[in-house]
Scaffold this active site. Structure first.
Site, PDB file in Angstrom:
ATOM      1  N   LYS A   1       0.865  -1.187   0.000  1.00 42.27           N
ATOM      2  CA  LYS A   1       0.000   0.000   0.000  1.00 42.27           C
ATOM      3  C   LYS A   1       0.897   1.232   0.000  1.00 42.27           C
ATOM      4  CE  LYS A   1      -4.285   1.043   2.442  1.00 42.27           C
ATOM      5  NZ  LYS A   1      -4.859   1.007   3.797  1.00 42.27           N
TER       6      LYS A   1
HETATM    7  C1  E4P Z   1      -7.908   2.255   3.437  1.00 41.80           C
HETATM    8  O1  E4P Z   1      -7.394   1.236   3.036  1.00 41.80           O
HETATM    9  C2  E4P Z   1      -7.709   2.836   4.787  1.00 41.80           C
HETATM   10  O2  E4P Z   1      -7.094   1.889   5.619  1.00 41.80           O
HETATM   11  C3  E4P Z   1      -8.972   3.198   5.492  1.00 41.80           C
HETATM   12  O3  E4P Z   1     -10.125   2.851   4.746  1.00 41.80           O
HETATM   13  C4  E4P Z   1      -8.985   4.545   6.103  1.00 41.80           C
HETATM   14  O4  E4P Z   1     -10.227   4.783   6.703  1.00 41.80           O
HETATM   15  P1  E4P Z   1     -10.480   5.926   7.794  1.00 41.80           P
HETATM   16  O5  E4P Z   1     -10.718   7.201   7.065  1.00 41.80           O
HETATM   17  O6  E4P Z   1     -11.701   5.471   8.517  1.00 41.80           O
HETATM   18  O7  E4P Z   1      -9.253   5.994   8.656  1.00 41.80           O
END
Ligand code: E4P
Length: 226
Positions: A86
């Site tokens: 990622k």
């Molecule tokens: C995406 O892969 C992120 O880990 C995640 O969806 C972030 O979400 P949040 O805005 O609730 O932290």
């Protein structure tokens, strides 16, 4: 639409996997910090998650420069065959994604908030692009509208010429905060929704299911007592 779990919590992943609908997991540094993870234990933690999940597991690189991200990406992808690296949607992130994709390493470009970012991520060879929904809502903008723009724009093109193993890019609806977000992401045709465990549980629940079950149980008591 496939369901990914947005968590680094092993117990949540085990439970969701037992339901049979879990197609992958996404983690990020905040989610890992939330389970009390240490730097030294990070590789082992990701390996454990990979062993539990029959599908891609996103592990985030935290380096700032392309060289750092590429090095981390290689290390993360060596942990298990289902690791997806990622990488944030930045200039350094795009350069690292391009280099890693060229080596056949799958990348999920994260922190994606606009159509140009999503197209650049896809062109750099990302296997997945993660538009964030809830964080737009947090600043009083319409996250689902932004997701819909990204899905529509990406659907205009075939990016398999730059992808890993000639697969086209898939959209992961991320930063999902409610079952309503899940419904809207599915209606827009998002390939995947990555959801926190509490949202996944809410997706199963419906008041009419709960009430209907209570009525069946009550009536069955009558049957048993006749
Ligand atoms: C995406 O892969 C992120 O880990 C995640 O969806 C972030 O979400 P949040 O805005 O609730 O932290």
């Amino acid at each position: 639409m496939k369901f990914f779990l947005d968590t680094a919590d092993i117990a949540e992943i085990e439970e969701a996997a037992s339901w049979g609908a879990l197609a992958g997991v996404t983690t990020n540094p905040s989610l890992y910090a939330r389970v009390g993870g240490t730097l030294a234990a990070f590789p082992e933690h990701i390996s454990r998650i990979c062993a539990l999940v029959n599908g891609p597991v996103s592990a985030e690189a935290v380096g700032v420069t392309r060289e750092e991200i590429i090095r981390e990406g290689r290390e993360l992808s060596a942990l298990a065959s289902n690791v997806v690296v990622k990488i944030p949607t930045t200039v350094e992130g795009l350069a690292a994604t391009h280099a890693l994709a060229t080596e056949g390493i799958r990348v999920n470009m994260t922190l994606c908030f606009s159509v140009p970012q999503a197209i650049l991520a896809a062109r750099s060879g990302a296997r997945y692009v993660s538009p964030f929904v809830g964080r737009f809502d947090d600043i009083s903008e319409d996250g689902i509208e932004q997701l819909s723009l990204i899905i529509e724009a990406l659907a205009n093109y075939d990016f398999s010429d730059v992808g890993v193993a000639k697969e086209n890019v898939e959209v992961i609806a991320a930063s999902i905060r409610s079952a309503q977000h899940v419904t809207q992401a599915a209606l827009l045709g998002a390939d995947i929704a990555t959801v926190p465990f509490n949202v996944l549980k809410k997706c199963v629940e419906h008041p009419l299911t709960t009430n209907g079950l209570a009525a069946f149980e009550k009536d069955w008591e009558k049957v048993k007592n006749l």
